[in-house]
Write an enzyme that holds these catalytic residues in place. Structure first.
Site, PDB file in Angstrom:
ATOM      1  N   ARG A 110      -6.712  -2.923  10.340  1.00 15.93           N
ATOM      2  CA  ARG A 110      -5.659  -3.805  10.888  1.00 15.93           C
ATOM      3  C   ARG A 110      -6.111  -4.456  12.206  1.00 15.93           C
ATOM      4  O   ARG A 110      -5.707  -5.580  12.515  1.00 15.93           O
ATOM      5  CB  ARG A 110      -4.347  -3.050  11.062  1.00 15.93           C
ATOM      6  N   SER A 157       8.118   9.439  11.514  1.00 11.82           N
ATOM      7  CA  SER A 157       6.953   9.320  10.637  1.00 11.82           C
ATOM      8  C   SER A 157       7.354   9.490   9.182  1.00 11.82           C
ATOM      9  O   SER A 157       7.851  10.542   8.771  1.00 11.82           O
ATOM     10  CB  SER A 157       5.908  10.379  10.999  1.00 11.82           C
ATOM     11  N   LYS A 188       0.826  -1.214   0.000  1.00 13.32           N
ATOM     12  CA  LYS A 188       0.000   0.000   0.000  1.00 13.32           C
ATOM     13  C   LYS A 188       0.862   1.267   0.000  1.00 13.32           C
ATOM     14  O   LYS A 188       0.604   2.195  -0.762  1.00 13.32           O
ATOM     15  CB  LYS A 188      -0.921  -0.051   1.242  1.00 13.32           C
ATOM     16  N   SER A 189       1.901   1.289   0.834  1.00 10.52           N
ATOM     17  CA  SER A 189       2.743   2.503   0.907  1.00 10.52           C
ATOM     18  C   SER A 189       3.439   2.764  -0.428  1.00 10.52           C
ATOM     19  O   SER A 189       3.515   3.913  -0.892  1.00 10.52           O
ATOM     20  CB  SER A 189       3.810   2.332   1.985  1.00 10.52           C
ATOM     21  N   ARG A 231      -7.544  12.586  13.069  1.00 10.93           N
ATOM     22  CA  ARG A 231      -6.093  12.321  13.209  1.00 10.93           C
ATOM     23  C   ARG A 231      -5.267  13.609  13.100  1.00 10.93           C
ATOM     24  O   ARG A 231      -5.674  14.560  12.434  1.00 10.93           O
ATOM     25  CB  ARG A 231      -5.658  11.279  12.161  1.00 10.93           C
ATOM     26  N   ARG A 268       2.711   5.935  -3.399  1.00 11.68           N
ATOM     27  CA  ARG A 268       3.807   6.760  -3.936  1.00 11.68           C
ATOM     28  C   ARG A 268       3.926   6.599  -5.445  1.00 11.68           C
ATOM     29  O   ARG A 268       4.165   7.574  -6.168  1.00 11.68           O
ATOM     30  CB  ARG A 268       5.113   6.402  -3.220  1.00 11.68           C
ATOM     31  N   GLY A 275      -4.358   8.227   5.695  1.00 10.57           N
ATOM     32  CA  GLY A 275      -3.412   9.222   6.200  1.00 10.57           C
ATOM     33  C   GLY A 275      -2.316   9.504   5.179  1.00 10.57           C
ATOM     34  O   GLY A 275      -1.891  10.650   5.009  1.00 10.57           O
ATOM     35  N   GLN A 299       5.274   9.613   6.808  1.00  6.88           N
ATOM     36  CA  GLN A 299       4.330  10.523   6.148  1.00  6.88           C
ATOM     37  C   GLN A 299       4.779  11.968   6.306  1.00  6.88           C
ATOM     38  O   GLN A 299       4.705  12.756   5.363  1.00  6.88           O
ATOM     39  CB  GLN A 299       2.923  10.321   6.724  1.00  6.88           C
ATOM     40  N   ASP A 349       2.787  -0.913  11.889  1.00  6.19           N
ATOM     41  CA  ASP A 349       1.470  -1.363  11.418  1.00  6.19           C
ATOM     42  C   ASP A 349       1.207  -2.835  11.746  1.00  6.19           C
ATOM     43  O   ASP A 349       0.073  -3.309  11.633  1.00  6.19           O
ATOM     44  CB  ASP A 349       1.350  -1.146   9.901  1.00  6.19           C
TER      45      ASP A 349
HETATM   46  C1  S3P Z   1       2.972   5.149   6.077  1.00  5.68           C
HETATM   47  C2  S3P Z   1       3.688   5.505   7.186  1.00  5.68           C
HETATM   48  C3  S3P Z   1       3.343   5.081   8.558  1.00  5.68           C
HETATM   49  C4  S3P Z   1       2.375   3.908   8.545  1.00  5.68           C
HETATM   50  C5  S3P Z   1       1.262   4.115   7.579  1.00  5.68           C
HETATM   51  C6  S3P Z   1       1.796   4.274   6.172  1.00  5.68           C
HETATM   52  C7  S3P Z   1       3.424   5.623   4.760  1.00  5.68           C
HETATM   53  O1  S3P Z   1       2.712   6.145   9.239  1.00  5.68           O
HETATM   54  O2  S3P Z   1       1.894   3.679   9.842  1.00  5.68           O
HETATM   55  O3  S3P Z   1       0.367   3.013   7.612  1.00  5.68           O
HETATM   56  O4  S3P Z   1       2.966   5.090   3.727  1.00  5.68           O
HETATM   57  O5  S3P Z   1       4.244   6.542   4.714  1.00  5.68           O
HETATM   58  P1  S3P Z   1       3.526   7.367   9.925  1.00  5.68           P
HETATM   59  O6  S3P Z   1       4.195   8.120   8.862  1.00  5.68           O
HETATM   60  O7  S3P Z   1       2.481   8.169  10.630  1.00  5.68           O
HETATM   61  O8  S3P Z   1       4.465   6.740  10.866  1.00  5.68           O
END
Ligand code: S3P
Length: 426
Positions: free
Chosen positions: A386, A166, A21-22, A121, A26, A93, A168, A313
């Site tokens: 999750r 983080s 997913k991450s 959030r 991107r 997020g 993100q 996660d």
């Molecule tokens: C993610 C970063 C993580 C992770 C989220 C996905 C990402 O969060 O928990 O499920 O794709 O960059 P944080 O950046 O808040 O740590």
């Protein structure tokens, strides 16, 4: 919808899971930023990644499906169109936070909204550094969605030290930084997932265990072909289930084994898990390989602070493994769990108490020990994908099974979860 699970006696076979997913988020974003056509193979079919695609469609990008590929027509540097309506990030997020970094540098106003979970959030963590870059972002009370991003003439570079580990936040700054000639840097003392820097080829230097990542216009993405490895976070549920059911052997193909994501494998191996990696190779700077998992007897271990961002996660399902492992399960340094799709510390504790286990909750973690006393629990997913899948695994490990409410939230990361369970339990 309430989903019932019976005890599973054996896991066998092979799974091919959809893309991480991450990495998928991107790939879509970078393909949209690039000028021209990119192809993405094995994109995640999660609702979260669909949210990213829908937002970038509103920004003028083109998407076409062809077999297992998404063909993306990107708009190029500052080529996005002014969206006709709000950009809805759904439950995601990553969509909201990374997109804010990109939109902060555009010459039109945009508004980002989300569902009720995402709207509760924290967004100040990205607003703060982007404001330091000169961005103008108006948030709702307490730094929450909706965010209104107001165009400014020019952003300025920053050197930003991450206050929380983080990816993100790191990515939001680096993506805004791609729009400037001058270099911006992000300093991180705990390594968070590194897909943004990997996929964009950003310079990273390491000094005294601290990473310094740089970004500027030179690294703005070009069109390219992406191949997304299977999602290790989705794989983790099947891994724990296979480890804890007798006579099991499961193969999961072409999984992302990125060193900033494999904390769950490292901890499970320390716990005594028999997990073997095969056919390991690198694609797009990302480690990828097949995993062979066999039933194992597990014991709990101490989970080190520096590993937390690499398994954040997977803590819900790791704690399920911990319930069936020798010794008590204990985790701390994991306060970030409170800011995920739900407060995962309180959600897990609440559910584990339903089994009659001895549970202690603290600010940055929890502990669980004791014998399971109660039968047929009705678990509460709190609408968090999750938590829902972790409780499904837990139900399948209980003598009399269990049930999980609001199970449909699993589509946020893996709409195929039930079919995949069916495949490996027949
Ligand atoms: C993610 C970063 C993580 C992770 C989220 C996905 C990402 O969060 O928990 O499920 O794709 O960059 P944080 O950046 O808040 O740590």
């Amino acid at each position: 919808m309430i989903q019932k699970f019976e005890k599973v006696n054996r896991i066998s076979g092979e799974l091919k899971l959809k893309g991480d997913k991450s990495i998928s988020h991107r790939a879509v974003m970078f393909a949209c930023m690039a000028s021209g056509v990119s192809r993405i193979k094995n994109l995640s079919n999660s609702e979260d990644v669909k949210s990213t695609v829908k937002c970038f469609e509103k920004l003028g990008c083109g998407f076409q499906k062809e077999n297992n590929e998404l063909i993306v027509t990107g708009k190029g540097y500052k080529g996005f169109v002014n969206p006709a309506s709000e950009l809805f990030a759904g439950n995601s997020g990553t969509t909201a936070r990374l997109m804010t970094g990109i939109l902060a540098a555009q010459n039109f106003e945009s508004v980002i909204t989300g569902d009720s979970s995402l709207s509760s959030r924290p967004m100040n963590r990205i607003i703060e550094p982007l404001k330091q870059m000169g961005a103008v972002i108006k948030a709702s009370g307490g730094g929450k969605l909706p965010l209104k991003i107001i165009p400014v003439d020019n952003l300025k570079p920053i050197n930003y030290k991450l206050p929380v580990a983080s990816a993100q936040v790191k990515s939001a700054v680096l993506l805004a930084g791609l729009h400037l000639e001058e270099t911006s840097t992000v300093l991180e003392s705990l390594q968070s997932r590194n897909h943004t820097e990997n996929m964009l080829g950003l310079p990273v230097s390491v000094k005294d265990g601290v990473n310094l990542i740089s970004s500027n216009r030179m690294y703005y993405p070009e069109p390219k072909d992406y191949i997304i490895p299977a999602d290790i976070s989705s794989a983790a549920f099947f891994i724990v289930l296979a480890l804890l059911t007798g006579n099991s052997e499961l193969k999961i193909k072409s999984v992302s084994l990125n060193e900033t994501r494999d904390g769950v494998l490292r901890v499970l191996k320390q716990m005594g898990a028999e997990i073997v990696e095969e056919n390991v190779k690198y694609i797009m700077n990302e480690k990828i390989g097949d995993l062979i998992i066999k039933s194992s007897v597990l014991h709990n271990v101490k989970i080190e602070k520096n590993l937390i961002p690499n398994l954040i996660d997977e803590i819900p399902v790791l704690s399920v493994a911990g319930i069936f492992a020798k010794g008590g399960f204990y985790i701390n340094n994991a306060e970030e769990l409170r800011f995920k799709e739900s407060d995962r510390i309180s959600g897990l504790c609440n559910n584990f108490k339903k089994l009659g286990l001895h549970v202690e909750e603290f600010r940055d973690g929890f502990s669980v020990e004791g014998e399971i006393k109660n039968k047929n629990p009705e678990f509460d997913s709190f609408g968090d994908h999750r938590i829902a899948m972790s409780l499904s695994v837990l139900s399948m490990l209980l003598k009399d099974g269990g049930e999980v409410n609001n199970f449909e939230c699993t589509k946020i990361s893996n709409p195929g979860f039930l079919l995949q369970i069916k495949d490996i339990t027949k």
